[in-house]
Scaffold this motif. Structure first.
Motif, mmCIF file in Angstrom:
data_model
loop_
_atom_site.group_PDB
_atom_site.id
_atom_site.type_symbol
_atom_site.label_atom_id
_atom_site.label_comp_id
_atom_site.label_asym_id
_atom_site.label_seq_id
_atom_site.Cartn_x
_atom_site.Cartn_y
_atom_site.Cartn_z
ATOM 1 N N THR A 144 -38.311 8.871 10.238
ATOM 2 C CA THR A 144 -38.527 9.815 9.140
ATOM 3 C C THR A 144 -40.009 9.809 8.794
ATOM 4 O OG1 THR A 144 -36.319 9.392 8.257
ATOM 5 C CG2 THR A 144 -37.908 10.463 6.800
ATOM 6 N N VAL A 145 -40.610 10.989 8.754
ATOM 7 C CA VAL A 145 -42.051 11.103 8.526
ATOM 8 C C VAL A 145 -42.314 12.099 7.407
ATOM 9 C CG1 VAL A 145 -44.296 11.516 9.593
ATOM 10 C CG2 VAL A 145 -42.385 10.739 11.000
ATOM 11 N N PHE A 146 -43.233 11.718 6.516
ATOM 12 C CA PHE A 146 -43.709 12.630 5.467
ATOM 13 C C PHE A 146 -45.221 12.588 5.449
ATOM 14 C CE2 PHE A 146 -45.536 13.027 1.224
ATOM 15 C CZ PHE A 146 -45.157 14.328 0.915
ATOM 16 N N GLY A 147 -45.843 13.733 5.202
ATOM 17 C CA GLY A 147 -47.296 13.770 5.109
ATOM 18 C C GLY A 147 -47.748 14.853 4.155
ATOM 19 N N ALA A 148 -48.934 14.652 3.554
ATOM 20 C CA ALA A 148 -49.538 15.646 2.671
ATOM 21 C C ALA A 148 -51.044 15.537 2.784
ATOM 22 C CB ALA A 148 -49.094 15.437 1.228
ATOM 23 N N GLY A 149 -51.726 16.686 2.752
ATOM 24 C CA GLY A 149 -53.170 16.665 2.902
ATOM 25 C C GLY A 149 -53.833 17.832 2.209
ATOM 26 N N VAL A 150 -55.166 17.742 2.127
ATOM 27 C CA VAL A 150 -55.960 18.787 1.488
ATOM 28 C C VAL A 150 -57.289 18.886 2.212
ATOM 29 C CG1 VAL A 150 -56.914 17.156 -0.187
ATOM 30 C CG2 VAL A 150 -56.915 19.614 -0.694
ATOM 31 N N SER A 151 -57.851 20.075 2.297
ATOM 32 C CA SER A 151 -59.164 20.267 2.905
ATOM 33 C C SER A 151 -60.005 21.190 2.033
ATOM 34 C CB SER A 151 -59.048 20.852 4.314
ATOM 35 O OG SER A 151 -58.553 22.181 4.270
ATOM 36 N N TYR A 152 -61.322 21.006 2.130
ATOM 37 C CA TYR A 152 -62.281 21.815 1.372
ATOM 38 C C TYR A 152 -63.448 22.112 2.293
ATOM 39 C CZ TYR A 152 -65.716 23.065 -2.226
ATOM 40 O OH TYR A 152 -66.665 23.717 -2.981
ATOM 41 N N SER A 153 -63.760 23.380 2.493
ATOM 42 C CA SER A 153 -64.773 23.756 3.484
ATOM 43 C C SER A 153 -65.717 24.827 2.949
ATOM 44 C CB SER A 153 -64.103 24.247 4.772
ATOM 45 O OG SER A 153 -63.190 25.291 4.481
ATOM 46 N N PRO A 154 -66.645 24.419 2.083
ATOM 47 C CA PRO A 154 -67.641 25.379 1.585
ATOM 48 C C PRO A 154 -68.837 25.479 2.528
ATOM 49 C CG PRO A 154 -67.930 23.285 0.484
ATOM 50 C CD PRO A 154 -66.790 23.098 1.462
ATOM 51 N N GLY A 155 -69.025 26.593 3.151
ATOM 52 C CA GLY A 155 -70.190 26.796 3.993
ATOM 53 C C GLY A 155 -70.245 25.870 5.181
ATOM 54 N N LYS A 156 -71.319 25.089 5.283
ATOM 55 C CA LYS A 156 -71.548 24.241 6.440
ATOM 56 C C LYS A 156 -70.814 22.908 6.366
ATOM 57 C CE LYS A 156 -76.136 26.158 7.359
ATOM 58 N NZ LYS A 156 -77.583 25.827 7.561
ATOM 59 N N LEU A 157 -70.231 22.592 5.249
ATOM 60 C CA LEU A 157 -69.541 21.314 5.056
ATOM 61 C C LEU A 157 -68.040 21.487 5.219
ATOM 62 C CD1 LEU A 157 -69.634 18.301 4.094
ATOM 63 C CD2 LEU A 157 -69.324 19.205 1.770
ATOM 64 N N TYR A 158 -67.403 20.501 5.866
ATOM 65 C CA TYR A 158 -65.947 20.455 5.952
ATOM 66 C C TYR A 158 -65.484 19.061 5.552
ATOM 67 C CZ TYR A 158 -61.234 20.205 7.825
ATOM 68 O OH TYR A 158 -59.885 20.014 7.966
ATOM 69 N N THR A 159 -64.587 18.962 4.575
ATOM 70 C CA THR A 159 -64.045 17.675 4.137
ATOM 71 C C THR A 159 -62.521 17.744 4.155
ATOM 72 O OG1 THR A 159 -64.079 18.318 1.799
ATOM 73 C CG2 THR A 159 -66.034 17.214 2.670
ATOM 74 N N ALA A 160 -61.881 16.595 4.390
ATOM 75 C CA ALA A 160 -60.415 16.562 4.448
ATOM 76 C C ALA A 160 -59.911 15.184 4.086
ATOM 77 C CB ALA A 160 -59.932 16.943 5.848
ATOM 78 N N ALA A 161 -58.703 15.147 3.539
ATOM 79 C CA ALA A 161 -58.038 13.883 3.216
ATOM 80 C C ALA A 161 -56.547 14.044 3.488
ATOM 81 C CB ALA A 161 -58.270 13.496 1.757
ATOM 82 N N LEU A 162 -55.911 12.965 3.934
ATOM 83 C CA LEU A 162 -54.510 13.035 4.347
ATOM 84 C C LEU A 162 -53.821 11.698 4.129
ATOM 85 C CD1 LEU A 162 -52.231 14.581 6.026
ATOM 86 C CD2 LEU A 162 -53.189 13.427 8.016
ATOM 87 N N PHE A 163 -52.536 11.761 3.767
ATOM 88 C CA PHE A 163 -51.694 10.563 3.684
ATOM 89 C C PHE A 163 -50.388 10.847 4.406
ATOM 90 C CE2 PHE A 163 -48.129 8.346 1.684
ATOM 91 C CZ PHE A 163 -48.517 7.035 1.890
ATOM 92 N N THR A 164 -49.950 9.898 5.246
ATOM 93 C CA THR A 164 -48.652 10.027 5.915
ATOM 94 C C THR A 164 -47.860 8.728 5.769
ATOM 95 O OG1 THR A 164 -49.448 9.238 8.086
ATOM 96 C CG2 THR A 164 -49.604 11.610 7.639
ATOM 97 N N LEU A 165 -46.559 8.876 5.784
ATOM 98 C CA LEU A 165 -45.631 7.750 5.684
ATOM 99 C C LEU A 165 -44.556 7.916 6.747
ATOM 100 C CD1 LEU A 165 -44.115 6.250 2.459
ATOM 101 C CD2 LEU A 165 -42.618 6.897 4.337
#
Length: 380
Positions: free
Chosen positions: A259-280
Motif C-alpha cells: 500500500t502506497v500513499f504520496g503527496a507533493g507540491v511544486s513551485y516554478s517561477p521563471g528560472k527556478l524550479y522547487t519541489a517537495a514530496l512525501f511518500t509512505l
C-alpha cells in the motif's frame, strides 16, 4: 493513417523545450513518464527517447565499478506509437503501444516484452474524461513531478530506494483506468487491475487513485494512493524487510500486500524550479507490516539559457534503519531535443543490518555508496 514524427518531436520534447528555453524546470523528460496522454491531433505518432551514459559506482560488494548504462542514465530508453481518432462531438478513440530497450546491447527491456512499458486502448470525451484499458501506469507516477531527485537532479541513481513507492513508473496489467477532465485546476482519477484468478477476486488485483490541483501556472500539488495484492519487490534497498531479503535484486520477495500513499507540491517561477514530496509505503506479510517513509526536497535553476543546475536531498526511514541521499545534476542542452548531463548521487545508510544500495545498483559492502554518471540523451 501516416506517422507524423513532427508531432511526436514537438509533444514528447515539450519539457526539453521548457528546460532549454523558458524555465529551469528540471523535469526535462518528465513528460515521457506522465505521457503519453491523448494526442491533440488525429493520426498516428512515433515518439521516444534514446539515452546512454558512462556510470561509476564507488562500492558494489566492496569494489568500485565502471559501466555503460545502456538502458538510460537519466531516463529509461523507450519508443512508442500512439494514435487518436476524432469520432465527432468531442469524442475520441486512442491507443498507446510503448516498449523499452537497451541501447548498449540492442535488447528489449521489461523482460523481453515488446510493449512492456505501456499498452492500452480507450475512449475520451471532452466533457467526461478518458477511459483506457490495458497495461498502464498507476497514479503514483503522476507524483514524479514533485520528486526533485527523480525529475532531473541526479538521474536514475537518485530515484527513491528500491522504487518501493512506485515513483519509478510501475505498471498494472489488465487495468481499467479513468481520468477526469481538468475543472477549475482540479483533476481526479481511479484505476482497477483485475487479478485474473478464478474464484479469488482479490488475488493479484490492484487499485489506484489520484488527485491534482494547479491553481496557477507556477504552483501545482497532487496526491495518489495505490494498493497491490500479492506484490513482488524486484529491486533491493540493502536490508531485510519482514524476514525477506531486499538486497541486490531479490528474486522471491513476495508480500501479501503493498500500500502506497504520496503527496507533493511544486513551485516554478521563471528560472527556478522547487519541489517537495512525501511518500509512505506499507508492506504486509503473514499478518505483520513494515512501513517505509521517504521525504525529499530540491530545486533547480537555469543559470544560463542552455544550462540547468539542480540539487536535492532525500531522507528515508524504516524502523531503526535510515537513509540519506544527496543528489545533483548539470544539464547542457545542445538543441531543443538533445542534451548532455553530469549527475551525482551519494547515499549513506545507518542502522542494524543494512548496506547502502542506490537505485539500480548492487549493494555496497558498507554504509556508503556514491555514483557519478556522464551521458547524453535525444528525444524524438
Amino acid at each position: 493513417m501516416g506517422i507524423h514524427s513532427r508531432y511526436g518531436r514537438l509533444v514528447v520534447s515539450s519539457f526539453l523545450l521548457a528546460a532549454a528555453a523558458t524555465s529551469a524546470n528540471a523535469q526535462s523528460t518528465l513528460a515521457l513518464e506522465l505521457m503519453p496522454r491523448a494526442p491533440q491531433s488525429t493520426g498516428v505518432q512515433l515518439y521516444g527517447l534514446v539515452d546512454s551514459a558512462l556510470g561509476y559506482v564507488s562500492n558494489e560488494g566492496g569494489h568500485a565499478s565502471w559501466s555503460m548504462i545502456g538502458g538510460g542514465g537519466d531516463r529509461p530508453n523507450r519508443w512508442g506509437i500512439r494514435g487518436l481518432e476524432d469520432l465527432g462531438d468531442g469524442n475520441h478513440a486512442l491507443f498507446v503501444l510503448e516498449g523499452g530497450f537497451n541501447v548498449g546491447t540492442g535488447t528489449i527491456s521489461q523482460n523481453g516484452a515488446l510493449f512492456g512499458r505501456q499498452a492500452y486502448v480507450g475512449l475520451s470525451n471532452d466533457r467526461f474524461g478518458t477511459l483506457t484499458l490495458g497495461h498502464q501506469y498507476d497514479f503514483m507516477v503522476d507524483l514524479v513531478g514533485y520528486s526533485a531527485p527523480a525529475s532531473g537532479n541526479g538521474g536514475q541513481f537518485s530515484f527513491h530506494l528500491g522504487d518501493l513507492d512506485r515513483l519509478g513508473g510501475e505498471r498494472l496489467n489488465n487495468a481499467v483506468k479513468y481520468r477526469s477532465p481538468v475543472y477549475e485546476g482540479f483533476q481526479v482519477g481511479a484505476m482497477y487491475s483485475f487479478g485474473g484468478v478464478a474464484g479469488n477476486f482479490n488475488e493479484n488485483s490492484a487499485s489506484s487513485f489520484g488527485i491534482s490541483y494547479a491553481p496557477t501556472s507556477t504552483v501545482s500539488m497532487g496526491a495518489a494512493y495505490t494498493t497491490v495484492h500479492n506484490y513482488q519487490q524486484a529491486l533491493g534497498i540493502g536490508t531485510t524487510v519482514l524476514g525477506l531479503s531486499l538486497a541486490g535484486f531479490p528474486p522471491n520477495a513476495i508480500y501479501d500486500r503493498q500500500t502506497v500513499f504520496g503527496a507533493g507540491v511544486s513551485y516554478s517561477p521563471g528560472k527556478l524550479y522547487t519541489a517537495a514530496l512525501f511518500t509512505l509505503t506499507s508492506l504486509e506479510l503473514a499478518g505483520k507490516s513494515a512501513v517505509f517513509r521517504t521525504a525529499d526536497v530540491g530545486a533547480s535553476y537555469q543559470i544560463l539559457p542552455r544550462l540547468v543546475l539542480g540539487s536535492a536531498l532525500t531522507y528515508s526511514w524504516l524502523g531503526d534503519v535510515h537513509w540519506t541521499n544527496f543528489t545533483g545534476g548539470l544539464q547542457y542542452f545542445l538543441s531543443r531535443r538533445t542534451d548532455v548531463y553530469l549527475q551525482y548521487a551519494a547515499l549513506h545508510a545507518s542502522g542494524p543490518d543494512v548496506n547502502a544500495q542506490l537505485f539500480l545498483a548492487l549493494p555496497a559492502s558498507g554504509s556508503s555508496q556514491t555514483a557519478v554518471s556522464v551521458g547524453m540523451r535525444h528525444v524524438f
